[in-house]
Design a protein around this motif. Structure first.
Motif, PDB file in Angstrom:
ATOM      1  N   ASP A 123       0.841  -1.201   0.000  1.00  0.00           N
ATOM      2  CA  ASP A 123       0.000   0.000   0.000  1.00  0.00           C
ATOM      3  C   ASP A 123       0.872   1.245   0.000  1.00  0.00           C
ATOM      4  N   LEU A 124       1.759   1.344  -0.981  1.00  0.00           N
ATOM      5  CA  LEU A 124       2.697   2.461  -1.080  1.00  0.00           C
ATOM      6  C   LEU A 124       1.966   3.739  -1.483  1.00  0.00           C
ATOM      7  N   ARG A 125       2.279   4.844  -0.780  1.00  0.00           N
ATOM      8  CA  ARG A 125       1.670   6.153  -1.022  1.00  0.00           C
ATOM      9  C   ARG A 125       2.725   7.250  -0.892  1.00  0.00           C
ATOM     10  N   PRO A 126       2.645   8.290  -1.704  1.00  0.00           N
ATOM     11  CA  PRO A 126       3.516   9.445  -1.450  1.00  0.00           C
ATOM     12  C   PRO A 126       3.183  10.045  -0.090  1.00  0.00           C
ATOM     13  N   GLY A 127       4.216  10.383   0.679  1.00  0.00           N
ATOM     14  CA  GLY A 127       4.014  10.994   1.985  1.00  0.00           C
ATOM     15  C   GLY A 127       4.541  12.410   2.009  1.00  0.00           C
ATOM     16  N   ARG A 128       5.242  12.765   3.073  1.00  0.00           N
ATOM     17  CA  ARG A 128       5.899  14.072   3.119  1.00  0.00           C
ATOM     18  C   ARG A 128       7.009  14.119   2.077  1.00  0.00           C
ATOM     19  N   ALA A 129       7.500  15.309   1.816  1.00  0.00           N
ATOM     20  CA  ALA A 129       8.542  15.484   0.806  1.00  0.00           C
ATOM     21  C   ALA A 129       9.690  14.510   1.055  1.00  0.00           C
ATOM     22  N   GLY A 180      -0.704  19.173   5.002  1.00  0.00           N
ATOM     23  CA  GLY A 180       0.389  18.460   5.640  1.00  0.00           C
ATOM     24  C   GLY A 180       0.302  18.353   7.140  1.00  0.00           C
ATOM     25  N   ARG A 181      -0.835  18.729   7.728  1.00  0.00           N
ATOM     26  CA  ARG A 181      -0.920  18.783   9.196  1.00  0.00           C
ATOM     27  C   ARG A 181      -1.557  17.535   9.814  1.00  0.00           C
ATOM     28  N   ALA A 203      -4.483  11.429  12.792  1.00  0.00           N
ATOM     29  CA  ALA A 203      -3.464  11.852  13.749  1.00  0.00           C
ATOM     30  C   ALA A 203      -2.824  13.149  13.272  1.00  0.00           C
ATOM     31  N   PRO A 204      -2.436  14.027  14.191  1.00  0.00           N
ATOM     32  CA  PRO A 204      -1.698  15.236  13.790  1.00  0.00           C
ATOM     33  C   PRO A 204      -0.281  14.868  13.358  1.00  0.00           C
ATOM     34  N   VAL A 205       0.239  15.621  12.397  1.00  0.00           N
ATOM     35  CA  VAL A 205       1.609  15.419  11.923  1.00  0.00           C
ATOM     36  C   VAL A 205       2.444  16.608  12.371  1.00  0.00           C
ATOM     37  N   ALA A 206       3.480  16.333  13.149  1.00  0.00           N
ATOM     38  CA  ALA A 206       4.340  17.393  13.683  1.00  0.00           C
ATOM     39  C   ALA A 206       5.303  17.907  12.618  1.00  0.00           C
ATOM     40  N   PRO A 233      -8.274  20.397   3.978  1.00  0.00           N
ATOM     41  CA  PRO A 233      -7.505  20.172   5.208  1.00  0.00           C
ATOM     42  C   PRO A 233      -8.363  19.768   6.398  1.00  0.00           C
ATOM     43  N   SER A 234      -9.682  19.992   6.332  1.00  0.00           N
ATOM     44  CA  SER A 234     -10.526  19.695   7.490  1.00  0.00           C
ATOM     45  C   SER A 234     -11.617  18.661   7.210  1.00  0.00           C
ATOM     46  N   THR A 235     -11.672  18.115   5.997  1.00  0.00           N
ATOM     47  CA  THR A 235     -12.700  17.116   5.682  1.00  0.00           C
ATOM     48  C   THR A 235     -12.125  15.969   4.864  1.00  0.00           C
ATOM     49  N   LEU A 236     -12.705  14.801   5.102  1.00  0.00           N
ATOM     50  CA  LEU A 236     -12.362  13.595   4.354  1.00  0.00           C
ATOM     51  C   LEU A 236     -13.604  13.088   3.633  1.00  0.00           C
ATOM     52  N   LEU A 237     -13.389  12.357   2.545  1.00  0.00           N
ATOM     53  CA  LEU A 237     -14.438  11.595   1.902  1.00  0.00           C
ATOM     54  C   LEU A 237     -14.162  10.125   2.190  1.00  0.00           C
TER      55      LEU A 237
END
Length: 638
Positions: A123-129, A180-181, A203-206, A233-237
């Protein structure tokens, strides 16, 4: 003018080799820049899964042999590739490590495990830079259930990996919010399966990329989330089924969950492979969705769900992406096998060429519904015999094969299947039964099988077979049953507990229920508690496990059986088939056992597919009493 010849003896241009050539197909499709990429299984290359892309005039490989873009996450595999920082990041089957291809070549990003395939990613996904996010599973002991999983970030530059979270025993890879938060994923624990109940976590991302404590926004023990995507940034589908049907919901970080189009239709499906997709946002409050496998557009403005491209009757959940004003995906239809297509303004366009097939020899699938003695309705896809060169003698009826899909949460769609056409073009009818427990018909239908595996599925298939015989569409003395995996269990259970079938083919099956658990057996972790729901919890219901096991009932076998098994199968281990066949010896009922080296759960190599299919045809010919010209005779034992 057609010739008169008995059903089953008709010669056909659809060979086992042609079936094998079509037996791979595209999967795990996505869009990279302005190109469509996908993974492609290749039986002619010993089942290797290549990564390819569409180019003007055809396709080209992104990764050359021997790279095999596949993994063992949950044993069924998860999304095996992603593109990040200009590099193609992928899992390689041979060692299950993660690699990256860039301009300088292919390099490993994860270390070699101490034990072969002892650490697996999927389940590979692009993450942070600079990172790809994935699910990692590690073997922690000698048993197949000795596994730990966590979410990890893998540095694309080879700088190693770091753990992000580990909320549940089973997980999907996290997805990063647009700002990114936050990161979102879902997970579940034993004894639930992902279509029973899952939890959507955020979860929050620091600033340093670490995750804070997660909280659950949706889902639960009796609500299953099967896909999520960030909208803002505040909603998901998310697809979830609190009302008994997988519908598309908007989930806010502050708590509200809103169904965008309440319909008694399935817009999601069973998560056998992490990373599957049943919807993609199109913008403007419109979303492409798969409704029981068929493409539609959900419009939030009026809550409508409108079918699109009706001629494509089955879209794969491993291939759906927004592309060029529409969607690209992997789709099939009644007269075409699965291929990569682009649909815009309701018009499909092939991105991969369709093979030339002898159309007059292909069956026309018919969607039918039958009713059991108990009043339950059972959907069926019927494939009658079809061959323009032959006609059967007057007064005769064709043999019938009841085809049982796997899962048992699978679903058979009304599409062209060359394996089925191999039989129908020779004068053998096929009925593909969506028995109780199948998906695509709501949770209530799926849960008809709860604690009833080996009962409801067997009875539904019997009801269909007997109805077709009563309607004059099949010869009651020449009815067989075939199935693989969970379908192999149902086929074997039917052969050992009913008198409906004269023969059966049982492929990579479950045959000993107690032996297919984590408590008393040796199956893999993902399904090691599956039978808690399908049969009942142990040890309280152990007698059911004995009474319903084909292994325990082998002495009551109603007719000849062909067993086919891959020797590297970690899902349905070959030891079960070995023990079942050993109990048949000397009983006087004909049987054959084919064991295929180098094959896992399901057959992927061309030579295996040809050998298995031709053996199956010879088997039916010997049992049902018709010649099978051009096919080597399968030796039967007693």
């Amino acid at each position: 003018m057609s010739r008169i010849s008995p059903y089953g003896t008709w010669s056909s241009p659809i060979t086992a080799a042609e079936v094998a050539a079509a037996g791979g197909g595209p999967q795990w499709l996505d869009v990279v820049g302005d190109e469509v990429w996908w993974a492609e299984a290749r039986p002619a290359e010993q089942g290797r899964v290549a990564l390819v892309r569409a180019v003007p005039g055809g396709t080209e490989d992104v990764l050359p042999a021997p790279w095999n873009v596949r993994n063992r996450l949950h044993e069924y595999g998860g999304r095996p590739w992603a593109v990040a920082e200009g590099a193609v990041v992928f899992t390689h089957w041979a060692d299950q490590r993660v690699y990256a291809q860039s301009e300088t070549g292919v390099v490993p990003l994860t270390p070699a495990p101490a034990e072969p395939q002892g650490v697996r990613y999927g389940d590979l996904r692009p993450g942070r830079a600079g990172e790809v996010w994935a699910v990692r599973e590690r073997g922690t002991g000698p048993r197949p259930t000795d596994v730990e999983r966590d979410l990890v970030a893998i540095a694309v530059d080879g700088g190693g990996e770091r753990v992000l979270a580990a909320s549940h025993r089973f997980l999907t890879a996290p997805k990063l919010s647009p700002d990114g938060r936050h990161a979102a994923w879902f997970g579940w624990d034993h004894p639930l399966m992902p279509w029973d109940g899952t939890e959507l976590c955020v979860a929050p991302v620091a600033g340093d990329g670490s995750f804070g404590p997660h909280r659950v926004l949706a889902g639960g023990a009796d609500v299953a989330v099967c896909q999520l995507e960030w909208e803002t940034p505040s909603t998901l589908l998310a697809l979830l089924d609190p009302d008994g049907w997988w519908n598309l919901h908007r989930v806010g970080l502050d708590g509200p969950v809103v169904n965008l189009a309440p319909v008694e239709q399935e817009l999601g499906g069973p998560l056998w492979k992490a990373g599957s997709r049943w919807f993609v946002p199109l913008g403007g409050g419109r979303h492409a969705v798969l409704v029981s496998g068929r493409l539609a557009v959900l419009d939030e403005a009026d809550g409508s769900v409108t079918p699109v491209a009706d001629e494509l009757t089955a879209w794969s959940s491993t291939g759906l992406a927004a592309y060029d004003g529409g969607v690209a995906g992997v789709a099939a239809g009644p007269a075409r096998e699965a291929a990569v297509v682009h649909v815009a303004d309701g018009v499909p366009k092939d991105l991969t060429p369709q093979p030339e097939l002898p159309g007059a020899f292909l069956p026309v699938p018919q969607e039918r519904v039958f009713t059991t003695d108990g009043g339950e309705t059972v959907p069926v896809v019927l494939y009658p015999p079809r061959n323009p060169d032959f006609t059967a003698p007057d007064g005769t009826r064709p043999p019938l094969l009841v085809h049982v899909h796997g899962g048992p949460t699978g679903q058979h769609f009304p599409v062209l299947d060359l394996e089925i056409a191999y039989f129908t073009s020779r004068g053998i009818g096929v009925a593909a039964v969506n028995y109780g427990g199948s998906t695509g018909f709501g949770r209530a239908y799926r849960e008809r099988l709860r604690e009833q595996w080996g009962v409801v599925d067997v009875a539904d298939c019997v009801a269909v077979a007997e109805a077709l015989v009563a309607a004059g569409l099949a010869d009651g003395d020449r009815v067989g049953i075939r199935g693989g995996s969970a379908g192999g269990f149902t086929a074997a259970a039917a052969l050992t507990t009913t008198e409906t079938y004269r023969a059966g083919t049982v492929m990579f099956p479950v045959l000993d229920l107690a032996g297919w658990t984590g408590a008393e057996g040796d199956t893999h972790d993902f399904e090691s508690r599956y039978l808690d729901g399908l049969v009942g919890p142990l040890p309280e219901t152990r007698q059911r496990y004995v009474e319903r096991s084909p292994l325990a009932n082998a002495g009551a076998l109603a007719g000849p059986v062909l067993v086919q098994q891959g020797l590297e199968d970690r899902i349905c281990p070959p030891e079960q088939a070995d023990r079942f066949v050993a109990r048949l010896a000397g009983r006087g009922i004909p049987y054959a056992y084919q064991r295929f080296a180098g094959e896992q759960h399901g057959f992927r190599q061309a030579a295996t597919i040809v050998a298995a299919l031709e053996a199956e045809l010879s088997f039916y010919g010997q049992v049902f009493g018709f010649d099978t010209p051009g096919v080597a005779r399968l030796e039967l034992s007693r």
